[in-house]
Design an enzyme around this catalytic site. Structure first.
Site, short mmCIF file in Angstrom:
data_model
loop_
_atom_site.label_atom_id
_atom_site.label_comp_id
_atom_site.label_asym_id
_atom_site.label_seq_id
_atom_site.Cartn_x
_atom_site.Cartn_y
_atom_site.Cartn_z
N ASP A 1 -17.57 13.32 23.90
CA ASP A 1 -16.50 12.79 22.58
C ASP A 1 -15.05 12.66 23.02
OD1 ASP A 1 -18.36 14.93 22.28
OD2 ASP A 1 -17.00 15.50 20.72
N GLN B 1 -26.50 12.43 17.59
CA GLN B 1 -26.05 12.87 19.53
C GLN B 1 -27.86 12.71 20.63
OE1 GLN B 1 -25.38 16.99 19.86
NE2 GLN B 1 -22.84 16.57 20.19
N GLY C 1 -21.86 12.71 23.14
CA GLY C 1 -21.89 14.09 23.78
C GLY C 1 -20.65 14.34 24.83
N TYR D 1 -14.84 25.62 11.24
CA TYR D 1 -15.31 24.28 11.71
C TYR D 1 -14.50 23.24 10.83
CZ TYR D 1 -17.17 20.54 14.39
OH TYR D 1 -17.66 19.09 14.72
N TRP E 1 -26.03 22.48 17.29
CA TRP E 1 -26.56 21.62 17.32
C TRP E 1 -27.15 20.81 18.40
CZ3 TRP E 1 -21.27 23.35 15.55
CH2 TRP E 1 -19.87 22.86 16.14
N ASN E 2 -27.46 19.51 18.02
CA ASN E 2 -28.65 19.11 18.41
C ASN E 2 -28.97 18.96 20.00
OD1 ASN E 2 -30.53 16.16 19.58
ND2 ASN E 2 -29.65 15.11 18.09
N TRP E 3 -28.16 18.15 21.04
CA TRP E 3 -28.22 18.59 22.53
C TRP E 3 -28.28 19.95 23.22
CZ3 TRP E 3 -25.82 15.51 26.90
CH2 TRP E 3 -24.39 15.71 26.75
N GLU F 1 -17.95 27.58 28.71
CA GLU F 1 -18.16 25.97 28.28
C GLU F 1 -17.96 25.24 29.21
OE1 GLU F 1 -15.68 24.43 25.30
OE2 GLU F 1 -17.37 23.06 24.78
N TYR G 1 -11.04 18.52 28.01
CA TYR G 1 -12.00 17.51 27.90
C TYR G 1 -12.77 16.74 27.92
CZ TYR G 1 -15.51 19.90 24.24
OH TYR G 1 -16.51 20.44 23.27
N TRP G 2 -14.26 16.36 28.73
CA TRP G 2 -14.73 14.94 29.31
C TRP G 2 -13.44 14.36 30.73
CZ3 TRP G 2 -20.09 15.51 29.25
CH2 TRP G 2 -19.76 16.33 28.67
#
Ligand code: GLC
Length: 425
Positions: A166, A102, A164, A82, A34-36, A396, A352-353
């Site tokens: 999400d 991202q 990021g 995934y 994953w990018n970031w 996480e 989540y977030w």
């Protein structure tokens, strides 16, 4: 556990998630690069293995597209744990990748890794860093051309996953406009790895995939996507990270690039800083993103409103307002900074977030506070992040009301955050 034992445990998490020069965020739930995540992970590696830190960035760049975009996922090796995998994205790069991006922490990481490499005397540091510098520059050009074609000084996301964050309440209104119909058959895998009550709801998942279907139908062409996007948000978190990464690249340009590169970066940075400064809202004591489809400010309180600290030098009034607001969000919490504050109707401390705390977000905000002279608050945030990880492990994310660790465990970027923030104590 002693700090030393915890550092060893952090190294072990990174070793366990290493798939050969790149690191998966965690086994099974996120089985690719994953990018970031990788940018933060590279900074973590730089505390003990600069060669490996460079490798992390080099492997991410294998996924960079010809137009400069660095995708949010690079599918180096197949995995069936995934969804959505390469077949859903239908992109054409020589290494399979997703089709969205991202936050560009890459430029920040490059400076960090390069400086650590110089300090440790790594022989080929400059040669390797020069290649990565050009890759970063090409990606920043892509950002401004593809994601700020109207010259707002703000870059836009076309999919919540790009942010990021999400599942942030910041996207609720904008995402609700996206239809739930999909041409792709949805086979969620995330809810079989972690508790569904912590993950996005099915209906939102359908909208996420609807957006992927639309952009795939555009052949991933940036102009067509911009024209057809049902979701288009000029995001202050993204813009701030890009502006800060641009400043870091400017700093490196003297050694790794040319005078022209430096001038180009300075011009980009000026444009982004101006755009960002216009997003300050005194009545909210934070910055707000802009929904480009409705034209309205996104006022839902989320951590994104504080991220511009990493890129801007605030005036005294702004600085005291934003620090007071952050303290208000921390009030009554076991650990902050929550991704949505407890006083928000959207607050869900485990989903989540929508409330939980992310170590890397704290890392960014603490950096930004320090940059703006709020040393004491920065240290408080860093230390409580480190303590929480010591209490519950490299999870996480964390429930702000209890400090409980949630989502996947043995998370790479949480280990990296521990290594970097733990040394600042
Ligand atoms: C989730 C997060 C995103 C992160 C990814 C891998 O999708 O929202 O920010 O990059 O997990 O850790």
């Amino acid at each position: 556990m002693t700090t030393l034992r915890m550092e060893e445990a952090a190294h072990a998490v990174l070793a366990r998630n290493d798939r050969g020069g790149y690191t998966v965020p965690t086994d099974r739930l996120y089985p690719f690069q994953w990018n970031w995540d990788s940018a933060f992970v590279a900074m973590g590696f730089a505390t003990f293995d600069v060669d490996r830190a460079f490798r992390e960035l080099e492997r991410l760049i294998e996924g960079q597209w010809d137009d400069g975009m660095i995708p949010h996922i690079v599918f180096h090796a197949p995995s069936d744990t995934y969804f959505p995998g390469p077949d859903v994205w239908g992109t054409k790069h020589h290494v399979p990748t997703s089709g969205i991006t991202q936050p560009p922490v890459f430029g920040m990481a490059l400076r960090h890794v390069y400086e650590a490499a110089v300090a440790s005397g790594l022989a080929d540091a400059e040669t390797r860093a020069k290649v990565l510098f050009q890759a970063a520059l090409r990606s920043h050009r892509w950002w401004l051309a593809a994601r700020d074609p109207e010259d707002l000084g703000l870059v836009s996301i076309l999919h919540p996953w790009e942010s990021g964050s999400d599942n942030s309440p910041a996207w609720d209104e904008a995402l609700a406009r996206a239809p739930t119909t999909t041409s792709t058959a949805i086979r969620r895998k995330d809810t079989s790895h972690v508790n569904a009550a912590m993950r996005p709801r099915d209906e939102d998942y359908q909208r996420f995939i609807h957006l992927v279907d639309v952009y795939r139908d555009c052949g991933w062409n940036p102009k067509q996507q911009w024209a057809r996007a049902p979701f288009k948000v000029a995001d202050v978190q993204m813009t701030a990270i890009l502006a800060r990464a641009t400043a870091d690249l400017m700093h490196l340009a003297g050694i790794l690039g040319s005078e022209n590169d430096r001038a180009e970066l300075a011009q980009m940075q000026g444009r982004l800083v101006n755009g960002l400064a216009r997003r300050w809202r005194p009545h909210l004591s934070r910055f707000v993103s802009l929904d480009l489809i409705s034209g309205a400010d996104i006022e839902a309180p989320t951590q994104a409103g504080f991220i511009p600290l990493v890129a801007l030098a605030l005036d005294d009034a702004q600085r005291s307002a934003i620090t007071a607001e952050i303290r208000r969000w921390l009030d009554g919490m076991t650990v902050g900074i929550p991704s949505a504050p407890a006083f928000s109707p959207a607050f869900e401390p485990k989903r989540y977030w929508r409330g939980p705390v992310w170590a890397v977000i704290n890392w960014l905000i603490a950096d930004g506070l320090r940059l703006n002279g709020a040393e004491e608050l920065a240290r408080h945030i860093e230390q409580s992040t480190v303590r929480t990880i010591e209490n519950v492990g490299f999870c996480e994310y964390f429930d702000p009301t209890t400090g409980e660790g949630l989502g996947g465990d043995t998370f790479s970027w949480t280990a990296a955050a521990y290594l970097v923030l733990g040394r600042r104590e």
